[in-house]
Design a protein around this motif. Structure first.
Motif, PDB file in Angstrom:
ATOM      1  N   SER A 330     -19.044 -11.196  -5.180  1.00 21.93           N
ATOM      2  CA  SER A 330     -19.047  -9.807  -5.626  1.00 21.93           C
ATOM      3  C   SER A 330     -18.212  -8.946  -4.694  1.00 21.93           C
ATOM      4  O   SER A 330     -17.922  -9.323  -3.556  1.00 21.93           O
ATOM      5  N   PHE A 331     -17.821  -7.798  -5.218  1.00 24.34           N
ATOM      6  CA  PHE A 331     -17.169  -6.782  -4.403  1.00 24.34           C
ATOM      7  C   PHE A 331     -17.399  -5.427  -5.053  1.00 24.34           C
ATOM      8  O   PHE A 331     -17.685  -5.324  -6.250  1.00 24.34           O
ATOM      9  N   VAL A 332     -17.295  -4.395  -4.250  1.00 20.09           N
ATOM     10  CA  VAL A 332     -17.351  -3.018  -4.739  1.00 20.09           C
ATOM     11  C   VAL A 332     -15.930  -2.483  -4.753  1.00 20.09           C
ATOM     12  O   VAL A 332     -15.245  -2.499  -3.729  1.00 20.09           O
ATOM     13  N   LEU A 333     -15.481  -2.042  -5.919  1.00 22.81           N
ATOM     14  CA  LEU A 333     -14.137  -1.502  -6.030  1.00 22.81           C
ATOM     15  C   LEU A 333     -14.050  -0.187  -5.264  1.00 22.81           C
ATOM     16  O   LEU A 333     -15.003   0.601  -5.240  1.00 22.81           O
ATOM     17  N   GLY A 334     -12.917   0.039  -4.642  1.00 22.89           N
ATOM     18  CA  GLY A 334     -12.741   1.275  -3.891  1.00 22.89           C
ATOM     19  C   GLY A 334     -12.946   2.507  -4.765  1.00 22.89           C
ATOM     20  O   GLY A 334     -12.522   2.533  -5.926  1.00 22.89           O
ATOM     21  N   THR A 335     -13.574   3.525  -4.201  1.00 19.12           N
ATOM     22  CA  THR A 335     -13.862   4.736  -4.978  1.00 19.12           C
ATOM     23  C   THR A 335     -12.607   5.392  -5.553  1.00 19.12           C
ATOM     24  O   THR A 335     -12.591   5.761  -6.737  1.00 19.12           O
ATOM     25  N   PRO A 336     -11.525   5.566  -4.779  1.00 18.62           N
ATOM     26  CA  PRO A 336     -10.328   6.193  -5.378  1.00 18.62           C
ATOM     27  C   PRO A 336      -9.790   5.410  -6.572  1.00 18.62           C
ATOM     28  O   PRO A 336      -9.403   6.009  -7.588  1.00 18.62           O
ATOM     29  N   GLU A 337      -9.756   4.078  -6.445  1.00 18.82           N
ATOM     30  CA  GLU A 337      -9.254   3.258  -7.556  1.00 18.82           C
ATOM     31  C   GLU A 337     -10.142   3.389  -8.788  1.00 18.82           C
ATOM     32  O   GLU A 337      -9.652   3.506  -9.926  1.00 18.82           O
ATOM     33  N   TRP A 338     -11.472   3.384  -8.567  1.00 22.40           N
ATOM     34  CA  TRP A 338     -12.390   3.477  -9.699  1.00 22.40           C
ATOM     35  C   TRP A 338     -12.289   4.833 -10.385  1.00 22.40           C
ATOM     36  O   TRP A 338     -12.295   4.926 -11.613  1.00 22.40           O
ATOM     37  N   LEU A 339     -12.180   5.890  -9.609  1.00 22.86           N
ATOM     38  CA  LEU A 339     -12.062   7.208 -10.210  1.00 22.86           C
ATOM     39  C   LEU A 339     -10.779   7.338 -11.017  1.00 22.86           C
ATOM     40  O   LEU A 339     -10.761   7.950 -12.097  1.00 22.86           O
ATOM     41  N   ARG A 340      -9.687   6.755 -10.521  1.00 17.35           N
ATOM     42  CA  ARG A 340      -8.444   6.794 -11.292  1.00 17.35           C
ATOM     43  C   ARG A 340      -8.553   5.947 -12.554  1.00 17.35           C
ATOM     44  O   ARG A 340      -8.036   6.321 -13.615  1.00 17.35           O
ATOM     45  N   ILE A 341      -9.227   4.788 -12.463  1.00 17.66           N
ATOM     46  CA  ILE A 341      -9.402   3.947 -13.652  1.00 17.66           C
ATOM     47  C   ILE A 341     -10.210   4.681 -14.716  1.00 17.66           C
ATOM     48  O   ILE A 341      -9.842   4.702 -15.900  1.00 17.66           O
ATOM     49  N   VAL A 492     -21.509  -6.159 -14.253  1.00 17.00           N
ATOM     50  CA  VAL A 492     -20.966  -4.909 -13.749  1.00 17.00           C
ATOM     51  C   VAL A 492     -22.104  -3.898 -13.626  1.00 17.00           C
ATOM     52  O   VAL A 492     -22.859  -3.689 -14.576  1.00 17.00           O
ATOM     53  N   TYR A 493     -22.204  -3.270 -12.457  1.00 19.58           N
ATOM     54  CA  TYR A 493     -23.245  -2.266 -12.217  1.00 19.58           C
ATOM     55  C   TYR A 493     -22.616  -1.028 -11.596  1.00 19.58           C
ATOM     56  O   TYR A 493     -21.728  -1.117 -10.738  1.00 19.58           O
ATOM     57  N   ARG A 494     -23.111   0.119 -12.001  1.00 19.51           N
ATOM     58  CA  ARG A 494     -22.657   1.371 -11.417  1.00 19.51           C
ATOM     59  C   ARG A 494     -23.298   1.570 -10.049  1.00 19.51           C
ATOM     60  O   ARG A 494     -24.481   1.312  -9.863  1.00 19.51           O
ATOM     61  N   THR A 495     -22.520   2.029  -9.089  1.00 20.60           N
ATOM     62  CA  THR A 495     -23.048   2.454  -7.794  1.00 20.60           C
ATOM     63  C   THR A 495     -22.926   3.975  -7.722  1.00 20.60           C
ATOM     64  O   THR A 495     -22.545   4.623  -8.693  1.00 20.60           O
ATOM     65  N   LEU A 500     -19.961  -2.013  -8.826  1.00 22.18           N
ATOM     66  CA  LEU A 500     -20.155  -3.332  -8.241  1.00 22.18           C
ATOM     67  C   LEU A 500     -19.786  -4.376  -9.285  1.00 22.18           C
ATOM     68  O   LEU A 500     -20.292  -4.348 -10.410  1.00 22.18           O
ATOM     69  N   LEU A 501     -18.911  -5.293  -8.924  1.00 17.99           N
ATOM     70  CA  LEU A 501     -18.446  -6.332  -9.830  1.00 17.99           C
ATOM     71  C   LEU A 501     -18.881  -7.682  -9.264  1.00 17.99           C
ATOM     72  O   LEU A 501     -18.500  -8.044  -8.138  1.00 17.99           O
ATOM     73  N   ARG A 520     -10.123 -13.115  -6.450  1.00 15.68           N
ATOM     74  CA  ARG A 520      -9.114 -12.388  -5.677  1.00 15.68           C
ATOM     75  C   ARG A 520      -8.047 -11.817  -6.615  1.00 15.68           C
ATOM     76  O   ARG A 520      -7.634 -10.650  -6.478  1.00 15.68           O
ATOM     77  N   GLY A 521      -7.625 -12.611  -7.588  1.00 16.73           N
ATOM     78  CA  GLY A 521      -6.655 -12.125  -8.555  1.00 16.73           C
ATOM     79  C   GLY A 521      -7.198 -10.984  -9.399  1.00 16.73           C
ATOM     80  O   GLY A 521      -6.484 -10.018  -9.705  1.00 16.73           O
ATOM     81  N   TYR A 522      -8.462 -11.073  -9.777  1.00 19.91           N
ATOM     82  CA  TYR A 522      -9.111 -10.021 -10.568  1.00 19.91           C
ATOM     83  C   TYR A 522      -9.169  -8.720  -9.774  1.00 19.91           C
ATOM     84  O   TYR A 522      -8.843  -7.642 -10.285  1.00 19.91           O
ATOM     85  N   ARG A 523      -9.537  -8.834  -8.517  1.00 13.59           N
ATOM     86  CA  ARG A 523      -9.627  -7.631  -7.682  1.00 13.59           C
ATOM     87  C   ARG A 523      -8.257  -6.972  -7.529  1.00 13.59           C
ATOM     88  O   ARG A 523      -8.125  -5.739  -7.646  1.00 13.59           O
ATOM     89  N   GLN A 524      -7.237  -7.781  -7.298  1.00 11.34           N
ATOM     90  CA  GLN A 524      -5.898  -7.225  -7.144  1.00 11.34           C
ATOM     91  C   GLN A 524      -5.417  -6.575  -8.435  1.00 11.34           C
ATOM     92  O   GLN A 524      -4.741  -5.534  -8.407  1.00 11.34           O
TER      93      GLN A 524
END
Length: 548
Positions: A330-341, A492-495, A500-501, A520-524
């Motif tokens: 698992s990983f938590v996507l960065g907040t700036p990236e998530w807000l832009r998405i 997928v869960y909201r933080t 959180l993915l 790793r490819g998915y995160r990138q």
């Protein structure tokens, strides 16, 4: 769970009524929603639209989730609700046929699949479909926690459900839970405590609860040096979907905070819900019934569907694995990236959930031998057949097959839109179960095996662990789920400010490092989608590390 305003007959609703209902659901000011605005840009998503469609059908409107999704504006919804009336099967809150709450009743198709799949004789079986969670907090009192668990067991009858040998379920009068197991590690040093916690996790996270004897929930507590605590919770998913676990955790926190003041039981059981649902959807062959329309929809879809999920590289065939063991990445996507998405998704009229689903599909396709495959998408499909449904703990899960075809390069936003429209259409015809669709698909292909063992499950509509639970009992720090016959399950869960993915997978199936490379490819890819200068009007670049 957010509650919508009580509904009048749908044909009598004004635009202002609809706007207020939507605003309540999205928790935004009503005056911020113009009549013609795409509601997805205000945060509307598929789960909420499904709930609205179900409630308005109960209020006499002949509308489906797909109808609402095609043009999600207050203006269009008002037109639909006031011009497409149909006789309501029953008024909201009124049981269609009263059932005996103590009698055994049938499993849902998804419950049946979970129940059969847990058998030792099944391929990738021998495991329960369950969620294991750890919550780290401080100074949790064992006696108060035990009493809180007992109150929750008493309030929610499905937490006392037992699963019979004949494939039915029945509510037991009492839970067999023996009380809180306490692991007292306060006298050991920190490294020793961590080793002992790993042992507890390893034992509890792969349990197969004794559901035949109504063991469907277990809660244990570790007491740690320095006043720290860890709650270990096991929930069998035969009795609880994701939204139900949210209800369970909320009720547990309330019962812990105010002992003895637990709200009364919902007063509407799962057996009654299923009876009402079947009466609403009716039987195949009844002209115009939801079930008949759903069966016809899937009959038309069958010839164009592939037989299986993504053809990923395998180290072993599923039949060669004894009892599967799941692990989590698992990983938590960065907040700036998530807000832009999320902002870009709404600009394009897309839901963030479908953006993630499409990025996941692109990642799977980068390693799949065939770009044409099935993705298994759970729907948390609790229909508002009674006011108490939102408070219930039960498994309302339905499944939908999403047909992914990556055979042609397509601008990313267009790809998301195509999959989003397909999911909306298919979710509106989910009354005909995916298990039946797979059976029909197998028959249509001369008995060849059909399956969809790769899953995308998304819960962005609400916090999985609410603020009250976090304040009283601790933060969710570790989780693992397992499902029979599943290879890879993306959750997928909201933080608080991001997402959180998590991937739960049977590692033994796959070559070493494959899943790490894929994640790793998915995160990138997600980071690219959330970069400041990325345009979604072009195809995605090749997924890093992919073989296709």
């Amino acid at each position: 769970m957010t509650r919508t305003r009580s509904a009048r007959p749908a044909a009598e609703l004004s635009r202002e009524d609809i706007r207020n209902t939507v605003a309540d659901l999205l928790e935004v000011p009503a005056d911020s929603i113009p009549d013609g605005d795409n509601l997805i840009r205000h945060g509307m998503d598929s789960i909420r639209m499904m709930r609205l469609a179900g409630g308005w059908r109960r209020a006499g409107a002949d509308v489906t989730f797909q109808d609402l999704a095609e043009q999600p504006t207050v203006e269009r919804w008002h037109e639909l609700l006031t011009t497409r009336s149909a006789p309501s099967t029953a008024s909201a809150g009124t049981a269609l046929r009263t059932v005996d709450s103590g009698a055994a009743f049938d499993l849902t198709p998804v419950q049946r699949a979970y129940w059969i799949g847990r058998g030792d004789e099944m391929t990738l079986g021998g495991v329960g479909c369950h969620a294991y969670m750890e919550f780290d907090g401080s100074t949790v009192d064992p006696r108060r926690l035990e009493e809180a668990v007992r109150q929750v067991l008493e309030r929610h009858e499905m937490l006392r459900a037992r699963f019979l040998d004949d494939g039915r379920q029945q509510i037991a009068e009492r839970s067999p839970w023996k009380g809180l197991t306490v692991h007292d590690l306060t006298a050991v040093d920190a490294p020793t405590a961590e080793r002992m916690l790993e042992t507890v996790r390893d034992r509890l996270s792969h349990r197969r609860l004794d559901v035949a004897n109504a063991e469907v929930l277990d809660v244990q507590l570790s007491l740690l040096p320095g006043g720290r605590t860890r709650i270990h919770a096991n929930v069998d998913l035969l009795v609880a979907d994701v939204a139900s676990i949210e209800v369970l955790l909320t009720d547990l926190a309330e019962a812990y905070r105010e002992p003895g003041r637990q709200a009364p039981a919902p007063g509407y059981g799962f057996a009654q819900y299923l009876a009402d649902y079947r009466a609403w959807s009716e039987t195949p062959g009844t002209t115009g019934s939801p079930l008949t329309e759903a069966k016809d929809y899937w009959k038309d879809r069958i010839p164009g569907l592939p037989l299986e999920g993504p053809r990923l590289p395998l180290a072993k065939r599923p039949e060669e694995i004894g009892r599967p063991r799941f692990s989590r990445r698992s990983f938590v996507l960065g907040t700036p990236e998530w807000l832009r998405i999320t902002a870009r998704a709404r600009e394009h009229g897309l839901t963030p959930a479908m953006v993630l689903a499409t990025a996941y599909a692109e990642t799977l396709g980068a390693w799949s031998d065939d770009p044409d495959f099935l993705l298994n998408v759970p729907l948390f499909d609790r229909q508002p057949l009674h006011p108490a449904v939102s408070e219930m703990v039960a498994d309302f899960t339905n499944l939908v097959l999403l047909h992914v075809d990556l055979g042609r390069r397509t601008p990313f936003a267009d790809r998301v839109r195509e999959l989003q429209q397909q999911l909306q259409q298919s979710a509106s015809h989910a009354q005909y179960s995916t298990l039946n669709v797979l059976r029909d698909l197998r028959r249509a292909n001369g008995g060849k095996r059909a399956g969809a063992p790769v899953v995308f499950a998304c819960n962005l509509g609400s916090d999985f662990v609410g603020p009250q639970f976090r304040a009283e009992l601790g933060e969710l720090t570790w989780m693992l789920s397992q499902t029979p016959q599943v290879w890879l399950d993306h959750q997928v869960y909201r933080t608080d400010d991001s997402v959180l993915l998590a991937w739960d997978a049977v590692d033994e199936l796959f070559p070493d490092a494959l899943l790490d490379d894929m994640m790793r490819g998915y995160r990138q890819l997600l980071e690219w989608l959330g970069a400041p200068d990325t345009e979604w009007t072009c195809p995605v670049p090749p997924v890093a590390g992919g073989v296709r």
